[in-house]
Design a protein around this motif. Structure first.
Motif, PDB file in Angstrom:
ATOM      1  N   VAL A 175       0.838  -1.198   0.000  1.00  0.00           N
ATOM      2  CA  VAL A 175       0.000   0.000   0.000  1.00  0.00           C
ATOM      3  C   VAL A 175       0.875   1.252   0.000  1.00  0.00           C
ATOM      4  O   VAL A 175       1.920   1.292   0.657  1.00  0.00           O
ATOM      5  CB  VAL A 175      -0.943  -0.012   1.221  1.00  0.00           C
ATOM      6  CG1 VAL A 175      -1.741   1.274   1.305  1.00  0.00           C
ATOM      7  CG2 VAL A 175      -1.869  -1.205   1.153  1.00  0.00           C
ATOM      8  N   LYS A 176       0.445   2.272  -0.716  1.00  0.00           N
ATOM      9  CA  LYS A 176       1.189   3.518  -0.831  1.00  0.00           C
ATOM     10  C   LYS A 176       0.614   4.586   0.102  1.00  0.00           C
ATOM     11  O   LYS A 176      -0.541   4.525   0.493  1.00  0.00           O
ATOM     12  CB  LYS A 176       1.153   4.027  -2.274  1.00  0.00           C
ATOM     13  CG  LYS A 176       1.756   3.060  -3.285  1.00  0.00           C
ATOM     14  CD  LYS A 176       1.672   3.634  -4.682  1.00  0.00           C
ATOM     15  CE  LYS A 176       2.303   2.693  -5.707  1.00  0.00           C
ATOM     16  NZ  LYS A 176       2.226   3.267  -7.075  1.00  0.00           N
ATOM     17  N   ASP A 177       1.448   5.558   0.434  1.00  0.00           N
ATOM     18  CA  ASP A 177       0.993   6.679   1.263  1.00  0.00           C
ATOM     19  C   ASP A 177       0.120   7.641   0.470  1.00  0.00           C
ATOM     20  O   ASP A 177      -0.698   8.364   1.042  1.00  0.00           O
ATOM     21  CB  ASP A 177       2.195   7.447   1.829  1.00  0.00           C
ATOM     22  CG  ASP A 177       2.975   6.623   2.834  1.00  0.00           C
ATOM     23  OD1 ASP A 177       2.369   5.748   3.472  1.00  0.00           O
ATOM     24  OD2 ASP A 177       4.187   6.863   2.970  1.00  0.00           O
ATOM     25  N   GLU A 178       0.298   7.653  -0.839  1.00  0.00           N
ATOM     26  CA  GLU A 178      -0.493   8.527  -1.701  1.00  0.00           C
ATOM     27  C   GLU A 178      -0.977   7.739  -2.911  1.00  0.00           C
ATOM     28  O   GLU A 178      -0.344   6.776  -3.338  1.00  0.00           O
ATOM     29  CB  GLU A 178       0.332   9.735  -2.159  1.00  0.00           C
ATOM     30  CG  GLU A 178       0.768  10.641  -1.023  1.00  0.00           C
ATOM     31  CD  GLU A 178       1.591  11.816  -1.535  1.00  0.00           C
ATOM     32  OE1 GLU A 178       1.920  11.824  -2.747  1.00  0.00           O
ATOM     33  OE2 GLU A 178       1.892  12.723  -0.736  1.00  0.00           O
ATOM     34  N   GLY A 179      -2.090   8.150  -3.439  1.00  0.00           N
ATOM     35  CA  GLY A 179      -2.637   7.493  -4.617  1.00  0.00           C
ATOM     36  C   GLY A 179      -4.062   7.935  -4.869  1.00  0.00           C
ATOM     37  O   GLY A 179      -4.655   8.675  -4.073  1.00  0.00           O
ATOM     38  N   LYS A 180      -4.626   7.449  -5.965  1.00  0.00           N
ATOM     39  CA  LYS A 180      -5.964   7.886  -6.362  1.00  0.00           C
ATOM     40  C   LYS A 180      -7.058   7.110  -5.640  1.00  0.00           C
ATOM     41  O   LYS A 180      -8.135   7.639  -5.373  1.00  0.00           O
ATOM     42  CB  LYS A 180      -6.114   7.730  -7.872  1.00  0.00           C
ATOM     43  CG  LYS A 180      -7.429   8.249  -8.425  1.00  0.00           C
ATOM     44  CD  LYS A 180      -7.481   8.139  -9.940  1.00  0.00           C
ATOM     45  CE  LYS A 180      -8.812   8.661 -10.479  1.00  0.00           C
ATOM     46  NZ  LYS A 180      -8.881   8.546 -11.960  1.00  0.00           N
ATOM     47  N   TYR A 181      -6.774   5.846  -5.308  1.00  0.00           N
ATOM     48  CA  TYR A 181      -7.826   4.980  -4.782  1.00  0.00           C
ATOM     49  C   TYR A 181      -7.523   4.548  -3.346  1.00  0.00           C
ATOM     50  O   TYR A 181      -6.382   4.217  -3.005  1.00  0.00           O
ATOM     51  CB  TYR A 181      -7.988   3.741  -5.674  1.00  0.00           C
ATOM     52  CG  TYR A 181      -8.347   4.086  -7.097  1.00  0.00           C
ATOM     53  CD1 TYR A 181      -9.654   4.392  -7.453  1.00  0.00           C
ATOM     54  CD2 TYR A 181      -7.364   4.142  -8.091  1.00  0.00           C
ATOM     55  CE1 TYR A 181      -9.991   4.726  -8.761  1.00  0.00           C
ATOM     56  CE2 TYR A 181      -7.681   4.476  -9.402  1.00  0.00           C
ATOM     57  CZ  TYR A 181      -8.994   4.774  -9.718  1.00  0.00           C
ATOM     58  OH  TYR A 181      -9.316   5.113 -11.008  1.00  0.00           O
ATOM     59  N   LYS A 182      -8.545   4.543  -2.520  1.00  0.00           N
ATOM     60  CA  LYS A 182      -8.398   4.179  -1.106  1.00  0.00           C
ATOM     61  C   LYS A 182      -8.160   2.677  -0.946  1.00  0.00           C
ATOM     62  O   LYS A 182      -8.654   1.873  -1.729  1.00  0.00           O
ATOM     63  CB  LYS A 182      -9.653   4.573  -0.328  1.00  0.00           C
ATOM     64  CG  LYS A 182      -9.959   6.055  -0.328  1.00  0.00           C
ATOM     65  CD  LYS A 182     -11.304   6.327   0.326  1.00  0.00           C
ATOM     66  CE  LYS A 182     -11.661   7.808   0.270  1.00  0.00           C
ATOM     67  NZ  LYS A 182     -13.003   8.062   0.830  1.00  0.00           N
ATOM     68  N   SER A 195      -3.801   3.241  -3.486  1.00  0.00           N
ATOM     69  CA  SER A 195      -3.237   2.477  -4.599  1.00  0.00           C
ATOM     70  C   SER A 195      -3.520   3.217  -5.899  1.00  0.00           C
ATOM     71  O   SER A 195      -4.362   4.124  -5.952  1.00  0.00           O
ATOM     72  CB  SER A 195      -3.838   1.070  -4.648  1.00  0.00           C
ATOM     73  OG  SER A 195      -5.222   1.132  -4.924  1.00  0.00           O
ATOM     74  N   ASP A 196      -2.818   2.805  -6.950  1.00  0.00           N
ATOM     75  CA  ASP A 196      -2.998   3.450  -8.252  1.00  0.00           C
ATOM     76  C   ASP A 196      -4.163   2.866  -9.041  1.00  0.00           C
ATOM     77  O   ASP A 196      -4.640   3.480 -10.004  1.00  0.00           O
ATOM     78  CB  ASP A 196      -1.714   3.330  -9.072  1.00  0.00           C
ATOM     79  CG  ASP A 196      -0.566   4.099  -8.456  1.00  0.00           C
ATOM     80  OD1 ASP A 196      -0.831   5.135  -7.806  1.00  0.00           O
ATOM     81  OD2 ASP A 196       0.594   3.663  -8.592  1.00  0.00           O
ATOM     82  N   SER A 197      -4.608   1.677  -8.657  1.00  0.00           N
ATOM     83  CA  SER A 197      -5.742   1.051  -9.345  1.00  0.00           C
ATOM     84  C   SER A 197      -6.618   0.333  -8.325  1.00  0.00           C
ATOM     85  O   SER A 197      -6.108  -0.228  -7.350  1.00  0.00           O
ATOM     86  CB  SER A 197      -5.249   0.064 -10.403  1.00  0.00           C
ATOM     87  OG  SER A 197      -4.460  -0.951  -9.807  1.00  0.00           O
ATOM     88  N   PRO A 198      -7.939   0.340  -8.513  1.00  0.00           N
ATOM     89  CA  PRO A 198      -8.838  -0.297  -7.549  1.00  0.00           C
ATOM     90  C   PRO A 198      -9.062  -1.781  -7.868  1.00  0.00           C
ATOM     91  O   PRO A 198      -9.059  -2.186  -9.032  1.00  0.00           O
ATOM     92  CB  PRO A 198     -10.138   0.488  -7.733  1.00  0.00           C
ATOM     93  CG  PRO A 198     -10.124   0.865  -9.190  1.00  0.00           C
ATOM     94  CD  PRO A 198      -8.684   1.075  -9.554  1.00  0.00           C
ATOM     95  N   ALA A 199      -9.272  -2.562  -6.827  1.00  0.00           N
ATOM     96  CA  ALA A 199      -9.603  -3.981  -7.010  1.00  0.00           C
ATOM     97  C   ALA A 199     -11.106  -4.209  -6.948  1.00  0.00           C
ATOM     98  O   ALA A 199     -11.610  -5.219  -7.437  1.00  0.00           O
ATOM     99  CB  ALA A 199      -8.903  -4.817  -5.943  1.00  0.00           C
TER     100      ALA A 199
END
Length: 358
Positions: free
Chosen positions: A215-222, A233-237
């Motif tokens: 998991v990233k500290d920043e990104g578009k998706y929770k 994350s950069d992409s959602p599951a």
């Protein structure tokens, strides 16, 4: 500014509630349970069991402060409370506390508690706190600490303002507690009929392989973890509404509802509704469901859908499910609105504690 007095070292086993004996301030209550400004008409302290009453002690007076001298968190070391109204109660300071008194009449009652909660004071404490896993201080450390003391008139105004904010925060917490009790009570009322369907017959269970270190500290998706959003994350599951349920660890069985586009850590499952069932209604059913009989494991508890999925719950017609879910959702939205208001007051208090003291 302060003179210090000896304290006792009584443990919780030596204390009790609702007797007429001497009241005792345990350091755990400073960390959790007591406000910065303590009014004994509104706060409850334990009593010392008769057989453990100390022979020598110093009774607290209005305006006395007590610090917690130990914590696992440097932000909590030297956390302080001030007795603004003892209401003629006999109170002594106990285990892991430092008892201080302004015998020089430099401060107004109520000011010291907030002064010692200020960012400027705790920045000093962080530098001198000793320890690795457990951080501690002693009254000798206070010779290295300084606070600014304005006029008593200004002290009184500061204490009054921050006291009013604290009162408002306490009121907000009570409002939220009442609304949560109302929602839980209504959920129990609406689902208290004879169970008629298995959980597995109305919900599908899905797993995730995402690890927390991915998991990233920043990104578009929770990305949701056991305690809410744990990163991005950069992409959602997941691209739909689901019920999130913690399957491993101390929060096992905790249920939440997620919407939009997001991902979930592998310690949780996510559930989707089968045709003919309202996901939001099933969320409220699981929110009050007792998962305890389905826990396995000692050190790390687990729950498995294959086990609790066999349990029966009550499901009325789809129209009735939607009606119930709509009502409970409105209460839940009200709770979230009140939490937002509470957060704003807490942010305001933090800002003032950072800005008003030098």
């Amino acid at each position: 500014m302060l003179d210090f007095y000896s304290t006792n070292s009584l443990s919780w086993d030596q204390l009790e509630y609702n007797t007429d004996e001497l009241q005792n301030l345990h350091y755990g209550l400073i960390h959790v349970g007591l406000p910065t400004a303590v009014d004994m008409n509104e706060s409850i302290l334990p009593n010392i069991k008769k057989e453990f009453l100390p022979k020598n002690y110093e009774l607290c007076k209005n305006g006395d402060v007590a610090f917690a001298d130990a914590s696992e968190d440097t932000n909590e070391v030297a956390k302080a409370i001030e007795f603004v109204n003892l209401s003629n109660r006999n109170v002594v300071c106990g285990l892991h506390t430092i008892h201080g008194r302004d015998n020089h009449n430099l401060t107004s009652v109520g000011f010291k508690g907030y002064a010692f909660a200020s960012e400027s004071f705790h920045n000093q404490i962080r530098r001198i706190a000793q320890g690795t896993k457990i951080f501690s201080i002693s009254c000798k450390n206070f010779t290295e600490c300084y606070i600014g003391i304005p006029s008593k008139e200004e002290q009184t105004k500061i204490a009054k303002l921050l006291g009013l904010i604290d009162e408002r925060i306490s009121t907000q917490i009570r409002i939220i507690d009442k609304l949560q009790s109302l929602m839980k009570g209504l959920a129990e009322h609406f689902t208290a009929f004879t169970p008629n369907i298995k959980i597995a017959d109305c919900l599908n269970c899905h797993s995730s392989i995402l690890q927390e270190n991915q998991v990233k500290d920043e990104g578009k998706y929770k990305v949701y973890g056991a305690n809410g959003i744990c990163g991005y994350s950069d992409s959602p599951a997941i691209l739909e509404d689901t019920i999130l349920i913690v399957k491993d660890g101390s929060g096992v069985g905790n249920v939440s509802y997620a919407s939009g586009e997001y991902s979930v850590i592998g310690t949780s499952n996510y559930l989707t509704a089968k045709s003919g069932y309202s996901l939001k209604y099933l969320y409220y059913c699981l929110m009050i469901f007792n998962f305890v009989p389905y826990r396995t494991g000692m050190a790390i508890p687990h729950i498995y859908f294959k086990d609790y999925g066999k349990a029966l719950i009550y499901c009325p017609s789809l129209d009735k499910q939607i009606q119930i879910a709509t009502l409970l959702s409105k209460i839940e939205c009200k709770i979230e609105a009140e939490k937002t208001i509470t957060d704003s007051y807490q942010q305001q208090k933090r800002f003032l504690l950072q800005s008003m003291f030098i």
